[in-house]
Design a protein around this motif. Structure first.
Motif: not given
Length: 504
Positions: A166-180
């Motif tokens: 997400m462009t701002e707040d990723n505090t509660y994001n699931v990092r395993a589900n983000i493209i590298r």
């Protein structure tokens, strides 16, 4: 350079469409041409390309890129995910443009089951699943697809934003589900989340691409966050009057160095004088006298009554700036002297290091800080003051709140040092490098800021100019000495070159 929120990015697109004027599909075509040009420069036609397109406008960008790469002779396989049966208007139009094209490459519209293609080394994945509008973590099939892509050895280029970030707040994001991604091609301006350390693993190389969005709208939109540019900093520099003397160039007071930490006082006071202050007085324990007289002969010494610690406040009527904290320790006696010093300060103040640690254990004292005070915490010092943080966004939010609460400036040090203003705005600094991650670097910054305040710069001017100069001096030093061997005193040695660079 302004950094816009996802809502402001949509507003900017809309304004450009209405006022250029240009159709939204043609603006998308413009963006796709820019994406395609950079991709073709980096990856030759021998790379088989797999395009993953989502149902929104980011997917529309990806479909247009697939069409353009096909025209250039690439072997392209495209997957459009239309799980809900609803595509954005421009995504639907680009789907038709792709499939109606003679000789187009393989195209699959995924509505239910999905059999993923084999992704191998020597292939390129174009990630156009989700862009800047994403506002919740990816889950289900999209999360599985992201993990599948990340597990491959294919190169990955993300359009605008790596899907899942997400462009701002990723505090509660699931990092395993983000493209590298290996490369992120973002439009017009960087996104706020791109400036945080924990997100670099998703971005790869970042290219900021100009697609000629409305400059009128960019200038009108108020941005909470900005990245300072060299042209902004140049405008802050003041000329020295040809008839100036040391009495008119400002007198700084440095309170630094318990016994055994005289080096902190040396670095702070040297940096202060290298930043243009006419005079600097160092208040320090008696046992530091010989070291300081030898190391900083230009400074005036004011000895504390104690042999080894800072124990008494100093009158500030004759000073134009005060820098306090480097190496002073946190004993009870020093703590009481420190708050007494801040209460009676009649000049702008920079608060760093042990002074911050003292405030962290006596948080009620924060209410007694003089208005316009500059605090320079590193992330751990900020957390001691404001509590533990899950990630950089939360840490930045707490730094902003602290600046507003005390009516002062919080300089949150890091790769992109964030200068939090009392009215809520944040300026990120682009200069500096990993070689500056060395003991004493923060003391040098305190000295620079104190010296600039003594010269007559306002706290806002001093923070923006001082942080930029600090990083620029570090960059110039690293260019000649390398990052690995850089030490804090090198930053001071290269301050003159940093000033000369800014003066052109």
């Amino acid at each position: 350079m302004k950094i816009f929120t996802s809502a402001q990015i949509r507003e900017l697109d809309k304004y450009t469409i209405e006022h250029e004027p240009i159709k939204s599909i043609d603006l998308m075509e413009r963006a796709a041409h820019t994406f395609t040009r950079v991709i073709a420069e980096k990856w030759p036609t021998i790379y088989p390309v797999v395009v993953f397109a989502g149902p929104g406008n980011n997917g529309g960008d990806a479909l247009a890129v697939a069409r353009m790469l096909t025209d250039m002779g690439y072997q392209v396989q495209t997957f459009l995910f239309n799980i809900t049966g609803s595509l954005s208007a421009d995504c639907a139009e680009n789907k038709q443009r792709l499939i109606s094209k003679k000789g187009f490459s393989l195209f699959t519209e995924v509505t239910q089951e999905f059999d993923p293609p084999k992704l191998e080394k020597g292939m390129l994945v174009v990630d156009g699943l989700f862009g800047a509008g994403l506002n919740r973590p990816l889950a289900g099939g999209f999360a599985s697809l992201v993990k599948y892509i990340n597990a491959s050895q294919a190169d990955i280029v993300s359009l605008d934003v790596p899907s899942g970030l997400m462009t701002e707040d990723n505090t509660y994001n699931v990092r395993a589900n983000i493209i590298r991604a290996n490369m992120t091609l973002t439009l017009q301006q960087p996104k706020l989340s791109f400036l945080f350390a924990e997100h670099q693993q998703f971005l790869g190389e970042v290219r900021i691409l100009d697609i000629r969005l409305s400059q009128e709208a960019i200038s009108k939109l108020d941005a909470t966050y900005r990245i300072v540019e060299e042209s902004n900093v140049r405008q802050l520099l003041r000329d020295r009057d040809a008839f100036a003397h040391k009495g008119t160039m400002g007198h700084a007071l440095i309170i630094a160095g318990s016994y055994g930490m005289a080096g902190a006082a040396v670095l702070t006071s040297k940096a202060c004088m290298r930043s243009g202050a006419g005079k600097a007085t160092i208040h320090t324990p008696k046992r530091n006298a010989m070291i300081l007289q030898t190391a900083v002969p230009e400074a005036i010494l004011h000895m504390d009554r104690e042999e080894t610690t800072f124990s008494e406040a100093v009158a500030t009527e004759d000073f134009q700036a005060l820098g306090i904290g480097p190496g002073i320790g946190t004993t009870e006696q020093t703590s009481i002297a420190m708050i007494a010093q801040l209460r009676r300060a009649q000049c702008p103040v920079v608060i760093d290091a042990d002074a911050l640690n003292i405030l962290a254990t006596r948080r009620a004292w924060l209410q007694q800080l003089p208005k316009g005070a500059i605090l320079t915490p590193h992330p751990k010092e900020l957390e001691r003051l404001e509590g533990q943080c899950v990630d950089s966004y939360e840490r930045l939010s707490k730094a902003r709140q602290l600046a507003e609460r005390i009516g002062g400036y919080v300089v949150l040090k890091g790769h992109y040092t964030a200068i939090c203003m009392p009215e809520g705005h944040v300026v990120f600094n682009p200069t500096g490098n990993a070689g500056m991650a060395t003991a004493g670097s923060g003391d040098v910054l305190t000295g620079i800021l104190t010296g600039l305040l003594a010269r007559g710069y306002t706290p806002q001017e001093a923070t923006v100019l001082g942080v930029y100069l600090h990083g620029l001096a570090g960059d110039l030093a690293a260019k000649e000495l390398g990052e690995e061997s850089l030490i804090a005193s090198d930053i001071i040695r290269y301050l003159p070159k940093a000033f000369l660079r800014l003066k052109g």
